[in-house]
Structures are given as structure tokens and as C-alpha cells.
Scaffold this motif. Structure first.
Motif, PDB file in Angstrom:
ATOM      1  N   THR A  52       1.978   6.150  -8.226  1.00  0.00           N
ATOM      2  CA  THR A  52       1.593   5.966  -6.828  1.00  0.00           C
ATOM      3  C   THR A  52       0.112   5.618  -6.664  1.00  0.00           C
ATOM      4  N   TYR A 179       4.273   6.452  -1.465  1.00  0.00           N
ATOM      5  CA  TYR A 179       4.518   5.040  -1.736  1.00  0.00           C
ATOM      6  C   TYR A 179       3.952   4.177  -0.606  1.00  0.00           C
ATOM      7  N   ASP A 181       3.606   1.103   2.191  1.00  0.00           N
ATOM      8  CA  ASP A 181       4.563   0.444   3.084  1.00  0.00           C
ATOM      9  C   ASP A 181       4.950  -0.910   2.477  1.00  0.00           C
ATOM     10  N   ARG A 182       5.952  -1.542   3.043  1.00  0.00           N
ATOM     11  CA  ARG A 182       6.504  -2.756   2.431  1.00  0.00           C
ATOM     12  C   ARG A 182       5.474  -3.877   2.338  1.00  0.00           C
ATOM     13  N   ALA A 183       4.692  -4.069   3.406  1.00  0.00           N
ATOM     14  CA  ALA A 183       3.702  -5.152   3.392  1.00  0.00           C
ATOM     15  C   ALA A 183       2.663  -4.925   2.297  1.00  0.00           C
ATOM     16  N   SER A 184       2.205  -3.689   2.153  1.00  0.00           N
ATOM     17  CA  SER A 184       1.232  -3.376   1.110  1.00  0.00           C
ATOM     18  C   SER A 184       1.857  -3.518  -0.270  1.00  0.00           C
ATOM     19  N   ALA A 185       3.132  -3.104  -0.395  1.00  0.00           N
ATOM     20  CA  ALA A 185       3.821  -3.225  -1.682  1.00  0.00           C
ATOM     21  C   ALA A 185       3.938  -4.686  -2.106  1.00  0.00           C
ATOM     22  N   ILE A 186       4.242  -5.560  -1.158  1.00  0.00           N
ATOM     23  CA  ILE A 186       4.353  -6.995  -1.468  1.00  0.00           C
ATOM     24  C   ILE A 186       3.010  -7.538  -1.927  1.00  0.00           C
ATOM     25  N   GLU A 187       1.930  -7.127  -1.256  1.00  0.00           N
ATOM     26  CA  GLU A 187       0.588  -7.594  -1.637  1.00  0.00           C
ATOM     27  C   GLU A 187       0.207  -7.091  -3.025  1.00  0.00           C
TER      28      GLU A 187
END
Length: 318
Positions: A52, A179, A181-187
Motif C-alpha cells: 500500500t 488502497y 482510489d481508482r483514478a490514483s490507481a490508474i495513474e
């Protein structure tokens, strides 16, 4: 603290948060908590799953304050001297020389602290409390700033040594990254690289010491101190707790609240500062009653309830 100093403090603190957040996307609130602990000259316990960003957090903070960073992987066979250092006889000089351990750094990541033996845990916590290491009667200061970020894996408990409550109480605050969020994970996935390597220092370690000294001068009203005292009492009086927050917990809350207020450009503490920090500062200091624990009650729920039933001050004390 003068208005000019508080403005500098807030501007500098925001710059530190922004810089560290370049390496930990979407975790600004947690970054603020950890940096608050550093300026308050305390230590942080992170309870989180693997992967993480705990190591990245420690590296990013040390790079931001132009400091040093060491990571210690705690294992059952780790010895106290592996953490603090050891004295070795040098035949060439015919003298004993101290070889510092990895604890001598600005930011130390104590990874999976609960996997080491209680003896090694105690050695680390002693350094955290005293700010120096004593070997063969000689004291060696660890320097300033000095912050330990200890981690625990909440999932795997086999082969671990649970930290006693008295030792948990010595961590200024406990939080988690979680974990992204999705936008940060994609970046993060798009970059697929070590973001901490590109970070540049924003201030020096000496400036961190200056910020720590300034934070102690932040004013806190007696009414706010009374509010903190009532919160502590409420945690002890809650029927779901076997042991509430100690006076040390109250002192920790005062230290953090002063830094939190200064980071927002204020020379005084508000009750809202106390509310913002009560959860990470107090929750891990509470021991639940066995029946409440069996029923699934958490320390966070107790703190939330205490904040709900304890009225904050609305006027200054006379």
C-alpha cells in the motif's frame, strides 16, 4: 508564534505535503497526519496490508526534508544490536569503536514490527522514547528530526508477537494508508516506477527542528484543555472499554493539535483541531472490554461515540 511565523509554517507544511503526495497519490490526509507526527517529534504506527506504499511514504518524507532513510525488516531472529548498533574492537587502533545500526536515520521504517521478539521491540521503543542509544555506557544521540514509522500486517498473525498496550501507547498516532482510489490507481499503474526517486528536498532537517520548536509556542486555551481532559475521561467511562486513554494520550493530542493548528496558519488551537486528530491519536490507546471485542466493537467506534457525546467548548474560559 507571530502571524509571520505561522504563515511561514503553514506555507512550508503545505509544500511538504504536496511534495510527499507526488509519491503517494490520493493519500494527502494520511500524509498530513504522518508529517504532523514528525513535526511534533513523535512516531507513527501504520497498520496496513502489504503493497500500500508504506516504504514509499518513509522514503518520500526523508527525501523531502533532505534527511536519511533506513528500512529494518523485523524478523523473529533480529537482535537488539541489529537495530541499535554494536561496539567492535579495532585491532589497528586498539580501541573499541561504535558501529551505528540502521536506527540512526531521519526516518526509520520498522517493517512488520510485531514479527520481532519482545526484546528487540523493547530496544526499538526505548530509542523512540529517549532519542538516543546507550551502548557500553556511552550515549549516542540519533539526531533530529527522528521518526520511526512502524508497520503491522493486520491479516497475518501467525508467528507474530503482539505489541503490549503500554508500548502501543508510545506511538504518537496510528493510521493506515489503504488502497488508492481508482483514478490514483490508474495513474500509478501508468507510471509503473519509483516515484520517490524524482523527489527533491523542500527544506533541510534543521528547518524541521525550527518548525518543531515553533509548534510548541502555539497557544491552547484552558477551555480546549478541559475539552481534551473530558474526552479522556469519557473513554475511560465508556462501558465498552476495559482501559481508556491515558494522560500520555492527552499530551499527545495537545502536541499534535498545536502542529495541526500551525499547519493551517493559526497561532492557537481550536476544538475542531482536537476533533480532527482524536481518532488517530486516541483509538490505539483504548483497550476494549472482552464482551465488546467479541461483539465486533472497534476502538474507532468508541472514539467516534466519545466525540459525539462530549460537547466542545463554545466560549473562552474566563
Amino acid at each position: 508564534m507571530t502571524p509571520e511565523q505561522s504563515a511561514w509554517f503553514a506555507e512550508t507544511f503545505d509544500a511538504l505535503v504536496s511534495n510527499v503526495s507526488l509519491a503517494l497519490l490520493g493519500k494527502e490526509h494520511t500524509v498530513r497526519h504522518v508529517l504532523t507526527a514528525m513535526v511534533a517529534e513523535g512516531h507513527v504506527l501504520l497498520e496496513d496490508a502489504p503493497g500500500t506504499g508504506k516504504t514509499s511514504l518513509a522514503k518520500a518524507i526523508s527525501a523531502t526534508v533532505q534527511g536519511t532513510h533506513h528500512r529494518i525488516q523485523f524478523t523473529p531472529d533480529l537482535l537488539p544490536s541489529d537495530v541499535t548498533g554494536v561496539t567492535i574492537y579495532d585491532q589497528g587502533t586498539q580501541r573499541f569503536e561504535f558501529h551505528p545500526g540502521p536506527i540512526f536515520a531521519s526516518v526509520v521504517l520498522a517493517d512488520e514490527i510485531n514479527r520481532a521478539s519482545p526484546k528487540t521491540q523493547a530496544a526499538l521503543l526505548e530509542v523512540m522514547e529517549e532519542g538516543n542509544v546507550t551502548v557500553d555506557g556511552i550515549t549516542h544521540p540519533v539526531g533530529r528530526p527522528f521518526m520511526v514509522i512502524a508497520t503491522q500486517n493486520p491479516i497475518e498473525q501467525a508467528g507474530t508477537y503482539r505489541l503490549p498496550e503500554a508500548q502501543l501507547d508510545r506511538f504518537l498516532l496510528k493510521t493506515s494508508l489503504g488502497y488508492p482510489d481508482r483514478a490514483s490507481a490508474i495513474e500509478i499503474l501508468a507510471g509503473a516506477k519509483d516515484r520517490t526517486a524524482a523527489l527533491t528536498a523542500r527544506i533541510t532537517t534543521q528547518a524541521v527542528g525550527t518548525m518543531a520548536d515553533l509548534a510548541t509556542t502555539v497557544h491552547i486555551e484552558e477551555a480546549v484543555l478541559d475539552y481534551i481532559a473530558r474526552l479522556l475521561e469519557a473513554t475511560r467511562e465508556d462501558g465498552r472499554t476495559a482501559l481508556g486513554a491515558s494522560v500520555r494520550g492527552g499530551l499527545a493530542l495537545v502536541r499534535c493539535a498545536k502542529v495541526w493548528a500551525a499547519s493551517q496558519g493559526r497561532e492557537f488551537v481550536l476544538p475542531d483541531d482536537v476533533k480532527d486528530l482524536a481518532q488517530p491519536v486516541l483509538a490505539h490507546r483504548i483497550i476494549l472490554d472482552s464482551e465488546a471485542e467479541f461483539a465486533g466493537v472497534t476502538q474507532a467506534e468508541v472514539v467516534a461515540r466519545v466525540l459525539e457525546v462530549t460537547a466542545p467548548p463554545t466560549v473562552r474560559a474566563a
